[in-house]
Each structure stands twice: as C-alpha cells, then as structure tokens.
Scaffold this motif. Structure first.
Motif, PDB file in Angstrom:
ATOM      1  N   LEU A   1      -2.772   0.257  -7.245  1.00 46.57           N
ATOM      2  CA  LEU A   1      -1.534   0.999  -7.490  1.00 46.57           C
ATOM      3  C   LEU A   1      -1.396   2.137  -6.483  1.00 46.57           C
ATOM      4  O   LEU A   1      -0.290   2.438  -6.010  1.00 46.57           O
ATOM      5  CB  LEU A   1      -1.527   1.538  -8.917  1.00 46.57           C
ATOM      6  CG  LEU A   1      -1.407   0.474 -10.018  1.00 46.57           C
ATOM      7  CD1 LEU A   1      -1.670   1.086 -11.387  1.00 46.57           C
ATOM      8  CD2 LEU A   1      -0.036  -0.188  -9.985  1.00 46.57           C
ATOM      9  N   GLY A   2      -2.516   2.768  -6.136  1.00 45.23           N
ATOM     10  CA  GLY A   2      -2.483   3.781  -5.090  1.00 45.23           C
ATOM     11  C   GLY A   2      -2.085   3.185  -3.741  1.00 45.23           C
ATOM     12  O   GLY A   2      -1.337   3.800  -2.975  1.00 45.23           O
ATOM     13  N   ALA A   3      -2.583   1.971  -3.461  1.00 48.23           N
ATOM     14  CA  ALA A   3      -2.213   1.299  -2.217  1.00 48.23           C
ATOM     15  C   ALA A   3      -0.716   1.009  -2.171  1.00 48.23           C
ATOM     16  O   ALA A   3      -0.065   1.176  -1.132  1.00 48.23           O
ATOM     17  CB  ALA A   3      -3.013   0.009  -2.060  1.00 48.23           C
ATOM     18  N   LEU A   4      -0.137   0.591  -3.296  1.00 46.65           N
ATOM     19  CA  LEU A   4       1.308   0.359  -3.350  1.00 46.65           C
ATOM     20  C   LEU A   4       2.078   1.660  -3.102  1.00 46.65           C
ATOM     21  O   LEU A   4       3.124   1.660  -2.438  1.00 46.65           O
ATOM     22  CB  LEU A   4       1.694  -0.232  -4.703  1.00 46.65           C
ATOM     23  CG  LEU A   4       1.350  -1.713  -4.927  1.00 46.65           C
ATOM     24  CD1 LEU A   4       1.642  -2.115  -6.365  1.00 46.65           C
ATOM     25  CD2 LEU A   4       2.134  -2.601  -3.954  1.00 46.65           C
ATOM     26  N   ASP A   5       1.559   2.770  -3.625  1.00 44.87           N
ATOM     27  CA  ASP A   5       2.189   4.070  -3.356  1.00 44.87           C
ATOM     28  C   ASP A   5       2.201   4.351  -1.857  1.00 44.87           C
ATOM     29  O   ASP A   5       3.216   4.800  -1.301  1.00 44.87           O
ATOM     30  CB  ASP A   5       1.425   5.194  -4.077  1.00 44.87           C
ATOM     31  CG  ASP A   5       1.523   5.103  -5.586  1.00 44.87           C
ATOM     32  OD1 ASP A   5       2.456   4.456  -6.089  1.00 44.87           O
ATOM     33  OD2 ASP A   5       0.652   5.695  -6.262  1.00 44.87           O
TER      34      ASP A   5
ATOM     35  N   VAL B   1      -0.441  -6.704  -1.813  1.00 45.25           N
ATOM     36  CA  VAL B   1      -1.501  -5.946  -2.485  1.00 45.25           C
ATOM     37  C   VAL B   1      -1.941  -6.716  -3.729  1.00 45.25           C
ATOM     38  O   VAL B   1      -1.096  -7.213  -4.482  1.00 45.25           O
ATOM     39  CB  VAL B   1      -1.021  -4.532  -2.892  1.00 45.25           C
ATOM     40  CG1 VAL B   1      -2.146  -3.781  -3.621  1.00 45.25           C
ATOM     41  CG2 VAL B   1      -0.545  -3.736  -1.686  1.00 45.25           C
ATOM     42  N   VAL B   2      -3.253  -6.792  -3.927  1.00 41.48           N
ATOM     43  CA  VAL B   2      -3.785  -7.361  -5.165  1.00 41.48           C
ATOM     44  C   VAL B   2      -4.743  -6.364  -5.794  1.00 41.48           C
ATOM     45  O   VAL B   2      -5.326  -5.511  -5.116  1.00 41.48           O
ATOM     46  CB  VAL B   2      -4.516  -8.708  -4.939  1.00 41.48           C
ATOM     47  CG1 VAL B   2      -3.579  -9.718  -4.300  1.00 41.48           C
ATOM     48  CG2 VAL B   2      -5.771  -8.519  -4.095  1.00 41.48           C
ATOM     49  N   GLY B   3      -4.905  -6.469  -7.118  1.00 45.05           N
ATOM     50  CA  GLY B   3      -5.795  -5.572  -7.846  1.00 45.05           C
ATOM     51  C   GLY B   3      -6.768  -6.339  -8.708  1.00 45.05           C
ATOM     52  O   GLY B   3      -7.064  -7.510  -8.452  1.00 45.05           O
ATOM     53  N   TRP B   4      -7.251  -5.658  -9.762  1.00 43.84           N
ATOM     54  CA  TRP B   4      -8.250  -6.276 -10.638  1.00 43.84           C
ATOM     55  C   TRP B   4      -8.263  -5.534 -11.972  1.00 43.84           C
ATOM     56  O   TRP B   4      -8.403  -4.319 -11.976  1.00 43.84           O
ATOM     57  CB  TRP B   4      -9.629  -6.179  -9.999  1.00 43.84           C
ATOM     58  CG  TRP B   4     -10.660  -7.129 -10.550  1.00 43.84           C
ATOM     59  CD1 TRP B   4     -11.132  -7.184 -11.824  1.00 43.84           C
ATOM     60  CD2 TRP B   4     -11.354  -8.147  -9.827  1.00 43.84           C
ATOM     61  NE1 TRP B   4     -12.079  -8.162 -11.953  1.00 43.84           N
ATOM     62  CE2 TRP B   4     -12.234  -8.774 -10.736  1.00 43.84           C
ATOM     63  CE3 TRP B   4     -11.320  -8.590  -8.508  1.00 43.84           C
ATOM     64  CZ2 TRP B   4     -13.078  -9.812 -10.363  1.00 43.84           C
ATOM     65  CZ3 TRP B   4     -12.152  -9.623  -8.130  1.00 43.84           C
ATOM     66  CH2 TRP B   4     -13.017 -10.238  -9.047  1.00 43.84           C
ATOM     67  N   ASP B   5      -8.112  -6.227 -13.081  1.00 44.06           N
ATOM     68  CA  ASP B   5      -8.251  -5.759 -14.462  1.00 44.06           C
ATOM     69  C   ASP B   5      -6.986  -5.932 -15.291  1.00 44.06           C
ATOM     70  O   ASP B   5      -7.051  -6.018 -16.503  1.00 44.06           O
ATOM     71  CB  ASP B   5      -8.708  -4.299 -14.584  1.00 44.06           C
ATOM     72  CG  ASP B   5     -10.159  -4.120 -14.182  1.00 44.06           C
ATOM     73  OD1 ASP B   5     -10.971  -5.022 -14.494  1.00 44.06           O
ATOM     74  OD2 ASP B   5     -10.486  -3.101 -13.542  1.00 44.06           O
ATOM     75  N   ASP B   6      -5.806  -5.908 -14.665  1.00 42.39           N
ATOM     76  CA  ASP B   6      -4.530  -6.051 -15.370  1.00 42.39           C
ATOM     77  C   ASP B   6      -4.349  -4.971 -16.429  1.00 42.39           C
ATOM     78  O   ASP B   6      -4.128  -5.257 -17.612  1.00 42.39           O
ATOM     79  CB  ASP B   6      -4.406  -7.440 -15.999  1.00 42.39           C
ATOM     80  CG  ASP B   6      -2.951  -7.772 -16.370  1.00 42.39           C
ATOM     81  OD1 ASP B   6      -2.046  -7.189 -15.742  1.00 42.39           O
ATOM     82  OD2 ASP B   6      -2.741  -8.595 -17.270  1.00 42.39           O
TER      83      ASP B   6
END
Length: 351
Positions: A279-283, A298-303
C-alpha cells in the motif's frame, strides 16, 4: 495510645473445616470438585466459608503445586506494541484469544527482543504452553522453549525440533503471486520485510535468499527468484529494498527510492512482501505521477481489509485461523496443526 488496627490473618481451609465440622479434604473437594461431596456437606462448607470470609483455595499456590496454570504465552520477536498496531498481528492474536475462550484459558504476551533477561522470562513464565511469532532461524529462545517440555507452536517458522509449526507454503505462494505480477513486466523490484534483528534498511542487488535470517523473507525471496527466472529475466538485475519496519510509510519510502529513476530504468513491478508495504508502494507510485498497473504494477501479501479498497492484488491467508489452530493445539483441544489454506486475489493493481 497505639491506634494501629490489628488485621486478622486470612482464614484457611483448616479454619473452614473446623467451623463446618468436616475434613479439610471435604472443603477442598467442595470448591474444586463439588461432585465428590454431598450437597449437605457443600452447604455446610460454603456457609462456614461465608461466615469466615474465606473466598476459596489460593489459586497461585495450587498452580505451583500442580504445574498447571491455565495460561498460554505468545512470544513476540517484534516490539509488543506491534501486536496492536499491525493488522495481521492483530488478526493472529484474535484467533489465539478465540481459542482461549474455548478453554477458559488466560493469555500472556512476552517480548523476545534479544535483550538480557528474555530467555529467563520466557522459560520461567507461569504458562502451560507457548505460541511463537515468527523469529530468526538461530533464535536461542526456541531451544529454551523446547527445553521446558511444554507444548509450543511457531507461526511462520523456523522449523524447530520438538515444536509444532503453523505456516503457509511461502515459497509456493511467492511463486504464484510473482507470476501474476510479472505479466507484462521486464523490470521487477522487491520490497522485503526486515531480514534480521537489527532491522537495517538497505537496497541491494543480486541478493541470495539465504542471507535473510528470518524464514519469511528467506522463503518468499526464494519464490520470487524462481518466478523471475521462469519469466526469462535475470535475478541479479533485480533491486531489493529491505524495510526496517513493516509499515505503510516505510513501503512508500523504499518505493520512492526504487522508482525515482529515469523512465527507461524505472521498475515496472513492485513485489512487496506484505500489504502494508504494498500500500505504501501504491502511494509512492501516485506521488511520482505514475499509474498502476500501466506504469508500475504492485502486489502484496495477506489481504488485509485496506487491500480490497485499494484494488491490491495479493496473497490471501487467514492469520486468525492460524492463531486459533496454534492455540488449540497448545491447549490440547486439537491433536495437530492443520494445513494453511491460501489463494491469490487478483485486483486492479496488476495487468
């Protein structure tokens, strides 16, 4: 004149037995195992106890004698405030607390910061078992816990003889999420969770996964390496930003450093190891005037909850279920740790 009040000592089980005209054992059974004495005996015991102001056996003394405390401990390798600040840690603790309700058990939280006294505090805790938040592969706390002979379960790793493990397959999960992110990508970059206890932030290239002393970044990097190479790209060209903390602001800071380069060299994919970092990367992508996913996916982990709102593609796993399962095994309510289910959630942050 001496005006001090002379306080009477706390009434004992023997006092109650004498007042009720029964044996001390009958008093003990009346409070601890009431089905072993008659109703008339219980009535006499409770009437005498009320008159004397006796509230029951000393629970601390009973626990010391029996070795049972009806408490379990969560051992955190993060600062304790992390358990309340981080969305994933909160869900994990909620699952543990839910299991404690099933067993009418208490929950203790213990720091594992590597400071003097941590080992003794954990080893000597008045608990019946332990749940360990993922920690360093060589953490001496694991030997200390195993040495108590009490049941224990580690979340996320590492694997340790004599201790149970509850964790998803981070390597396969990393391969799966990276493969989704790599669609249309030729210049991926990584934002990793902290690698070691010092939590040193850094940006590096040609990283070997085994350099990470925490199992989560080690395994996820292993999966990223495999997916990048399967996509026909060179891993030694991938820059890896190592976060000092798992926070959105840290993800944004690292992403700005990784992305604020000429467009011809700018990464077109951020593989972030947590949703907070993603989410910080999207910012940062928006701040730099770029668009996701056209310019930078961008991809993350945990949902976590905020990920759906942000349109973040991520790995979904239930830390609540992991916490609950770990606690139920430690409490003796379940016989074994269940396999952790996970899935990929595709949203608008990827192509």
């Amino acid at each position: 004149m001496d005006t001090r009040v002379q306080r009477s000592s706390r009434p004992t089980m023997a006092d109650v037995a004498k007042a009720a005209g029964v044996s001390v054992m009958s008093v003990s059974y009346s409070f601890a195992q009431p089905d072993r004495v008659s109703e008339s005996t219980r009535s006499k015991v409770f009437a005498a106890a009320e008159e004397l102001g006796y509230s029951g056996p000393n629970r601390a003394a009973q626990s010391l004698r029996s070795g049972k405390f009806n408490n379990i401990a969560v051992v955190f390798s993060e600062k304790l405030t992390y358990a309340f600040e981080d969305a994933v840690a909160r869900r994990f603790l909620s699952g543990i607390a839910d299991a404690c309700l099933d067993a009418n058990a208490g929950l203790m939280m213990l720091p594992n910061s590597g400071r003097p006294g941590d080992l003794d505090r954990v080893r000597d805790a008045a608990v019946d078992g332990y749940i360990v938040w993922t920690t360093a592969i060589d953490d001496p706390i694991l030997d200390a816990i195993a040495g108590t002979g009490k049941p224990a379960c580690i979340q996320g790793g590492p694997v340790h003889e004599g201790l149970d493990l509850v964790a998803m397959d981070d390597i396969e999960g990393a391969v799966a999420i990276a493969t989704v992110g790599l669609v249309g990508s030729t210049r991926p970059t990584v934002i990793s969770v902290p690698w070691d206890r010092e939590r040193r932030s850094d940006i590096r290239m040609d990283v070997a996964p085994e350099e990470a002393v925490f199992p989560v970044p080690r395994h996820r990097l292993t999966g990223y390496v495999r997916a990048v190479r399967d996509a026909g790209l060179e891993w030694n060209a991938v820059r890896v930003g190592i976060a000092a903390v798992n926070e959105r602001s840290e993800g944004a800071r690292l992403a700005r450093l990784l992305l604020d380069v000429p467009a011809s060299r700018r990464p077109d994919l951020v593989l972030a190891m947590t949703d907070e970092l993603a989410l910080g990367a999207l910012d940062a992508v928006r701040e730099l005037g770029c668009a996701a996913p056209d310019d930078v996916a961008v991809v993350g982990w945990d949902d976590i909850e905020a990920s759906a709102t942000a349109g973040l593609t991520t790995v979904r796993q239930s830390l609540f279920d992991q916490g609950r399962n770990a606690a139920r095994v430690v409490l003796g309510l379940d016989e074994r740790v269940e396999p952790v289910e996970w899935s990929i959630r595709r949203r608008t942050s990827t192509r």
